[in-house]
Design an enzyme around this catalytic site. Structure first.
Site, PDB file in Angstrom:
ATOM      1  N   ARG A 242      17.857 -79.157  -9.261  1.00  0.00           N
ATOM      2  CA  ARG A 242      17.362 -80.668 -10.021  1.00  0.00           C
ATOM      3  C   ARG A 242      16.329 -80.059 -11.909  1.00  0.00           C
ATOM      4  O   ARG A 242      15.876 -78.707 -11.563  1.00  0.00           O
ATOM      5  CB  ARG A 242      16.373 -81.256 -10.169  1.00  0.00           C
ATOM      6  CG  ARG A 242      17.214 -82.342  -8.242  1.00  0.00           C
ATOM      7  CD  ARG A 242      17.720 -83.221  -9.011  1.00  0.00           C
ATOM      8  NE  ARG A 242      18.713 -83.792  -7.905  1.00  0.00           N
ATOM      9  CZ  ARG A 242      18.076 -85.413  -7.896  1.00  0.00           C
ATOM     10  NH1 ARG A 242      17.155 -85.594  -8.601  1.00  0.00           N
ATOM     11  NH2 ARG A 242      18.631 -85.767  -7.493  1.00  0.00           N
ATOM     12  N   ASP A 266      22.403 -76.929 -15.573  1.00  0.00           N
ATOM     13  CA  ASP A 266      23.585 -78.785 -15.476  1.00  0.00           C
ATOM     14  C   ASP A 266      21.927 -79.935 -15.651  1.00  0.00           C
ATOM     15  O   ASP A 266      22.975 -81.267 -15.198  1.00  0.00           O
ATOM     16  CB  ASP A 266      23.832 -79.102 -13.986  1.00  0.00           C
ATOM     17  CG  ASP A 266      24.923 -79.895 -13.723  1.00  0.00           C
ATOM     18  OD1 ASP A 266      26.052 -80.097 -15.216  1.00  0.00           O
ATOM     19  OD2 ASP A 266      25.234 -80.291 -13.607  1.00  0.00           O
ATOM     20  N   GLU A 271      15.822 -87.513 -16.720  1.00  0.00           N
ATOM     21  CA  GLU A 271      17.489 -86.822 -16.307  1.00  0.00           C
ATOM     22  C   GLU A 271      17.716 -87.955 -17.880  1.00  0.00           C
ATOM     23  O   GLU A 271      18.687 -88.234 -17.549  1.00  0.00           O
ATOM     24  CB  GLU A 271      17.258 -88.273 -15.613  1.00  0.00           C
ATOM     25  CG  GLU A 271      17.251 -87.059 -14.134  1.00  0.00           C
ATOM     26  CD  GLU A 271      18.391 -86.955 -12.964  1.00  0.00           C
ATOM     27  OE1 GLU A 271      19.317 -86.697 -14.444  1.00  0.00           O
ATOM     28  OE2 GLU A 271      17.898 -86.209 -12.439  1.00  0.00           O
ATOM     29  N   HIS A 291      24.581 -82.644 -16.958  1.00  0.00           N
ATOM     30  CA  HIS A 291      24.158 -83.175 -14.617  1.00  0.00           C
ATOM     31  C   HIS A 291      26.046 -83.384 -14.677  1.00  0.00           C
ATOM     32  O   HIS A 291      26.551 -84.057 -13.363  1.00  0.00           O
ATOM     33  CB  HIS A 291      23.954 -84.462 -14.967  1.00  0.00           C
ATOM     34  CG  HIS A 291      23.683 -84.191 -13.699  1.00  0.00           C
ATOM     35  ND1 HIS A 291      21.889 -84.933 -13.064  1.00  0.00           N
ATOM     36  CD2 HIS A 291      22.968 -83.611 -12.432  1.00  0.00           C
ATOM     37  CE1 HIS A 291      21.361 -84.397 -11.417  1.00  0.00           C
ATOM     38  NE2 HIS A 291      22.736 -83.662 -11.043  1.00  0.00           N
TER      39      HIS A 291
END
Length: 327
Positions: A242, A266, A271, A291
């Protein structure tokens, strides 16, 4: 029975047919399934939709105690993701709400993305591509030569399913694989083709570092200024975990100073990043994907099916059949 499917618009499935089909096949054709894209400035609309729901299916919407207090009928939160840091686990447990992330659906896909990142950074594909596309320079010596990857040491933080799969895919392509994981013993690491080391040794001895640790309270900003300063071999650094595991200010400093040669990830700490203003965007020593490492038709079908089956089994009292129940 009523189920709410809600997430940030760019994290929603493009089609909910399989989810609805799976839920109604397991809970009955009269099961009500509501789909609501989540927007932060319309939080009250989300709370209104959640009231009366028996189950919530999401991945990245923050579900804290205050949200749960608005959903007295909520029995289970199913996450179509492997992480569950968006849920206040203590509050959910106190309220008797089950939390079910998808334990396994994309291990091979994420490991493939890690391998792609390792090679793309090592061979400087983005930098060469820029010189060709933008500057029309066709020169192999435009960039400094590096040793072969097979002569370098790969360090992996986190030796769970994804970490082990990455090691399997890269073990014949690098000189040595070393790993750091407080929950893995030396024998288990050896069985996975790696040598177990402490954090300091991995940071100092690795030419390539791949992170696949879970995000926990103890791993937030795990890669900080001190960690980057300890990366003695100026490694390429790949984050498959994360974004919050990496202190992005410290990362930027490490790139600017040359303490690391390149970065691939990624994920970002946010987010829903502001790409127009993010300092990592546009750098030729940084590779980013949205992501998407998990993204394959195989993984998508498994993700939708398993996350909905978790709801079905939990609501039917078949907790032993839930793929992964973390409380």
């Amino acid at each position: 029975m009523r189920i709410l499917i809600s997430d940030h618009p760019d994290s929603m499935m493009p089609d909910h047919a399989l989810e609805i089909e799976t839920l109604r096949a397991g809970l009955g054709p009269d099961t009500a399934v509501d789909v609501l894209p989540y927007r932060g400035d319309e939080h009250e609309a989300f709370l209104k939709a959640l009231r009366g729901a028996d189950a919530l299916l999401t991945a990245f919407v923050t579900i804290d105690d205050a949200v749960m207090a608005q959903a007295p009928d909520l029995k289970v939160i199913s996450l179509n993701s492997t992480g569950y840091d968006c849920v206040d686990l203590e509050a959910a447990t106190r309220r008797g709400i089950g939390v079910c992330p998808v334990g396994e659906y994309c291990t091979s896909d994420v490991a493939e993305a890690a391998v792609a990142f390792v090679f793309a950074l090592h061979k400087r594909l983005k930098a060469y591509g820029r010189r060709i596309d933008n500057d029309h320079v066709w020169d192999f010596a435009a960039l400094e030569a590096r040793p072969r990857l097979q002569d370098q040491t790969l360090g992996i933080f986190g030796f769970g399913k994804i970490g082990r799969c990455i090691a399997r895919k890269l073990s014949g392509l690098v000189g040595e694989v070393i790993v750091c994981d407080p929950y893995v013993g030396a024998e288990a690491a050896s069985a996975g083709g790696a040598r177990l080391v402490e954090k300091d040794e991995l940071l100092a001895s690795s030419d390539v570092i791949v992170n696949s640790m879970l995000l926990t309270a103890g791993t937030q900003r795990y890669f900080d200024e001190e960690a980057f300063a300890a990366m003695a071999r100026r490694p390429d650094f790949v984050n498959m975990s994360r974004g919050m595991v990496v202190d992005e200010d410290a990362l930027l400093g490490a790139l600017e100073s040359g303490r690391i040669r390149g970065y691939a990830a990624d994920v970002l700490a946010d987010e829903t990043p502001d790409l127009a203003r993010h300092p990592l965007i546009g750098r030729e020593d940084v590779l980013l994907t949205p992501h998407s490492a998990f993204y394959s038709s195989t993984a998508m079908e498994s993700l939708e099916r398993i996350s909905c089956e978790n709801i079905v089994h939990f609501l039917r009292g078949e907790k032993d059949r839930v793929f992964k129940l973390v409380n």
